[in-house]
Write a protein that holds these residues in place. Structure first.
Motif, mmCIF file in Angstrom:
data_model
loop_
_atom_site.group_PDB
_atom_site.id
_atom_site.type_symbol
_atom_site.label_atom_id
_atom_site.label_comp_id
_atom_site.label_asym_id
_atom_site.label_seq_id
_atom_site.Cartn_x
_atom_site.Cartn_y
_atom_site.Cartn_z
ATOM 1 N N ARG A 1 7.357 22.085 -14.323
ATOM 2 C CA ARG A 1 8.271 20.979 -14.624
ATOM 3 C C ARG A 1 9.037 20.563 -13.382
ATOM 4 N NH1 ARG A 1 9.317 18.628 -18.728
ATOM 5 N NH2 ARG A 1 7.846 19.087 -20.388
ATOM 6 N N MET B 1 0.756 18.573 -16.843
ATOM 7 C CA MET B 1 1.830 19.187 -17.610
ATOM 8 C C MET B 1 1.244 20.187 -18.592
ATOM 9 S SD MET B 1 4.869 18.530 -17.058
ATOM 10 C CE MET B 1 5.471 16.878 -16.950
ATOM 11 N N ALA C 1 7.197 18.288 -11.181
ATOM 12 C CA ALA C 1 6.963 16.967 -11.746
ATOM 13 C C ALA C 1 8.206 16.085 -11.616
ATOM 14 C CB ALA C 1 6.556 17.093 -13.216
ATOM 15 N N THR C 2 9.297 16.614 -11.113
ATOM 16 C CA THR C 2 10.499 15.794 -10.975
ATOM 17 C C THR C 2 10.426 14.973 -9.691
ATOM 18 O OG1 THR C 2 11.699 17.522 -9.773
ATOM 19 C CG2 THR C 2 11.965 17.476 -12.163
ATOM 20 N N GLU C 3 11.280 13.972 -9.639
ATOM 21 C CA GLU C 3 11.235 13.077 -8.485
ATOM 22 C C GLU C 3 12.481 13.191 -7.622
ATOM 23 O OE1 GLU C 3 9.125 9.652 -11.121
ATOM 24 O OE2 GLU C 3 10.494 9.074 -9.530
ATOM 25 N N LEU D 1 0.310 17.048 -8.084
ATOM 26 C CA LEU D 1 1.052 17.601 -9.207
ATOM 27 C C LEU D 1 0.094 18.148 -10.244
ATOM 28 C CD1 LEU D 1 3.848 14.986 -9.711
ATOM 29 C CD2 LEU D 1 4.005 17.254 -8.704
ATOM 30 N N GLY E 1 8.915 13.452 -4.943
ATOM 31 C CA GLY E 1 7.681 13.008 -5.582
ATOM 32 C C GLY E 1 6.594 12.641 -4.603
#
Ligand SMILES: Nc1ncnc2c1ncn2[C@@H]1O[C@H](COP(=O)(O)OP(=O)(O)OP(=O)(O)O)[C@@H](O)[C@H]1O
Ligand SMILES: [Mg+2]
Length: 568
Positions: A536, A354, A539-541, A351, A345
């Motif tokens: 997606r 969405m 957007a993940t950590e 980012l 992240g």
């Protein structure tokens, strides 16, 4: 008939490190198989019952022994292999101490049948070290040693034996190691009446590795050939991209003799540099050749360890040997794992927003629009290419980015599922026709033990009597999701304790679900699906690897391309 076994002079005997040769069934197996190979066997058969606790039997078609030698063989310090102190240095045969058979015979119900091709065969029986009987026997040339009730007279040691499966595994490992060391000999391992290993004589080294380690693993290995100074190193090491955090195999040999040395394995890993993720453990088989004076093999009672005169030299040679084998492979692959701009992240500040459609979200079905919102932030206006129905490729300012679609989706699902397990349930899709599955007892236990988590991710499962489970509702994490197969694979994983290394049961469950529910390698994706998957993903950590610790993203830096094409 000449007498071949000599009694060691005391001076020699005293120089030999006293130590326990017999620690567990696996060590008995190792000593007996080594003796068979020393006797020139072409075929060695090993039989175990109850992990060797009740029976260990090793049969060979080697030279056999005459009666006098057979009786001497169970005498302490009788050996045919050493006559003087000078012989103690260097690797000639496996044994030299002449104490394996007596040690084994002193802690078991032991019998030995042997025939050297002359006159009658000999059979002798020893109980707890006491010679009970010597008799004639009819048999082919060779030797069969039968060890029953190991440690029957030493309860303290008997108590330290592990479970049947763990003793079996160790014994299997011992046979596998010797089979790798001796591709010229055939081996057979029977465990409780079932064949566990069967390799024919006269295989070449590559055939033998494939037979012992399995074709699948063998297909991921690349050859090593290296020489520097006193050391020559050959063997096989795993391609960086195939290394995994668990399940690796390693095998080291020095002058043909197997030994263990975690630090040398580590030196081999160092040869990978940044080509593998720090958690990955590549498989490797390395044969080190060095002049006999450079290595002392008699430092360990069971001869499992060796001492190199030039310790630093051998470690450096192993590292260099691996590095040179990976050579060009590593140059191309060292872009993965080590962080890079997608490294979690914090490292991915820009980012994209969405998108509306959520093909890869377990929550809602996707929107209908053909093209999702484009984001310039990550260059997603550039076309995406799917390679081998498995990797998504695109051009970024700093190079070519390659994403493993399954691994990427696993990361996404893992995060989503952890959220769902913590709070909100996932929306499930009610099935008009419920799915009926037959499970094993252990799998049923797993369904029961994880009922709450299964429900939270969207599986509504009902036990239906017997071993039948009915699924009334299932999650829908992507369009190609096969709910029945996913459920089946998950409960099998849970029952077998896969992902056992994960800290807590929720994480374990999430990793299992993510792995089994994610879109598979080999699934064709269209532009829109690829875009959504990537958006997606970014957007993940999570760290830049998936639940198995494998790389999710590999970058091929532009400089690397320029360097390779001679533009720099
Ligand atoms: N399967 C076999 N076939 C022929 N001879 C054997 C066999 N097993 C043992 N012997 C003979 O018995 C001797 C004693 O074996 P033992 O394993 O006790 O000692 P070793 O192999 O000489 O040394 P070590 O203690 O290092 O194993 C051997 O030197 C060998 O001559
Ligand atoms: Mg021996």
């Amino acid at each position: 008939m000449s007498r071949r076994i000599a009694i060691l002079p005391d001076a020699v005997a005293d120089q030999i490190a006293a130590g326990e040769v017999v620690e567990r069934p696996a060590s008995v197996v190792k000593e007996l198989v080594e003796n068979a190979l020393d006797a020139g066997a072409r075929h060695v058969r090993v039989e175990l019952e109850h992990g060797g606790k009740t029976l260990i039997q090793v049969s060979d078609d080697g030279s056999g022994m005459g009666r006098e030698d057979a009786v001497l063989a169970i005498d302490r310090h009788a050996t045919s292999k050493v006559r003087s102190v000078a012989d103690l240095v260097g690797v000639a045969t496996f044994g030299f101490r002449g104490e394996a058979l007596p040690a084994i015979a002193s802690v078991s119900r032991f019998s030995l049948a042997t025939h050297d091709g002359e006159g009658a065969g000999t059979e002798l029986a020893v109980t707890g070290g006491r010679l009970d009987r010597v008799s004639d026997t009819v048999r082919q040339r060779g030797t069969t040693v039968t060890v029953r009730s190991v440690f029957f007279n030493t309860p303290a040691r008997r108590k330290f034996l592990r479970s049947v499966s763990s003793e079996t595994r160790a014994a299997h490992e011992a046979v596998a190691t010797l089979a790798l060391a001796h591709p010229e000999a055939g081996f057979e391992l029977q465990v409780d009446g079932a064949c566990r290993l069967a390799v024919p004589a006269d295989q070449n080294a590559d055939e033998r590795i494939a037979a012992v380690w399995g074709r699948e693993l063998a297909a991921t290995l690349v050859p090593v050939t290296y020489a520097a100074g006193a050391f020559r190193i050959t063997g096989l090491v795993q391609r960086p991209g195939d290394a995994q955090p668990t399940g690796r195999r390693t095998q080291l040999f020095v002058n043909g003799r197997p030994f263990r040395d975690p630090f040398l394995v580590r030196a081999g890993e160092a040869g990978y540099r940044s080509a593998i993720h720090p958690g990955d453990r590549p498989s490797m088989l390395l044969r080190i050749e060095v002049s006999a004076g450079e290595v002392d093999v008699n430092v360990h009672p069971a001869k499992l360890e060796v001492r190199f005169r030039d310790r630093i030299g051998v470690e450096r040679a192993v590292e260099e040997a691996v590095r040179s084998a990976l050579g060009t492979l590593a140059a191309a692959a060292n872009v993965g794992g080590a962080g890079g701009q997608w490294g979690g992240g914090a490292a991915a500040p820009e980012l994209p927003p969405m998108v509306a459609g959520d093909l890869f979200a377990p929550h809602e079905a996707s929107g209908e629009d053909e093209e999702p919102v484009e984001s310039g932030a990550l260059g997603f206006t550039v076309p995406l290419l799917q390679a081998f129905d498995t990797y998504i490729l695109y051009e970024a300012p700093e190079g070519i980015v390659i994403v493993d679609q399954h691994s990427a989706h696993e990361r996404i699902l893992y995060e989503t599922v952890m959220r769902q397990l913590a709070g909100s349930d996932a929306p499930a899709q009610r099935l008009l026709l419920p799915l009926t599955l037959e499970l094993t007892d252990e799998e049923l236990d797993a369904v029961e033990a994880h009922g709450e988590e299964l429900r939270r991710v969207g599986f509504e499962a009902e036990a239906f009597g017997g071993r039948t489970v009915v699924l009334h509702a299932v999650p829908a994490p992507h369009p190609r999701f096969d709910a029945g197969a996913c459920f089946r694979e998950m409960v099998a994983d849970l029952a077998r304790g896969r992902f056992g290394g994960w800290a807590n049961r929720l994480e374990r469950f999430a990793a299992t679900f993510a792995c089994r529910a994610a879109v598979k390698a080999g699934a064709r994706l269209d532009q829109r699906e690829m875009r959504e998957l990537l958006l997606r993903l970014f957007a993940t950590e999570l760290p830049p690897h998936d639940v198995h610790g494998r790389s999710t993203i590999v970058q091929l830096p532009r400089e690397e391309l320029e360097r390779r094409f001679g533009r720099r």
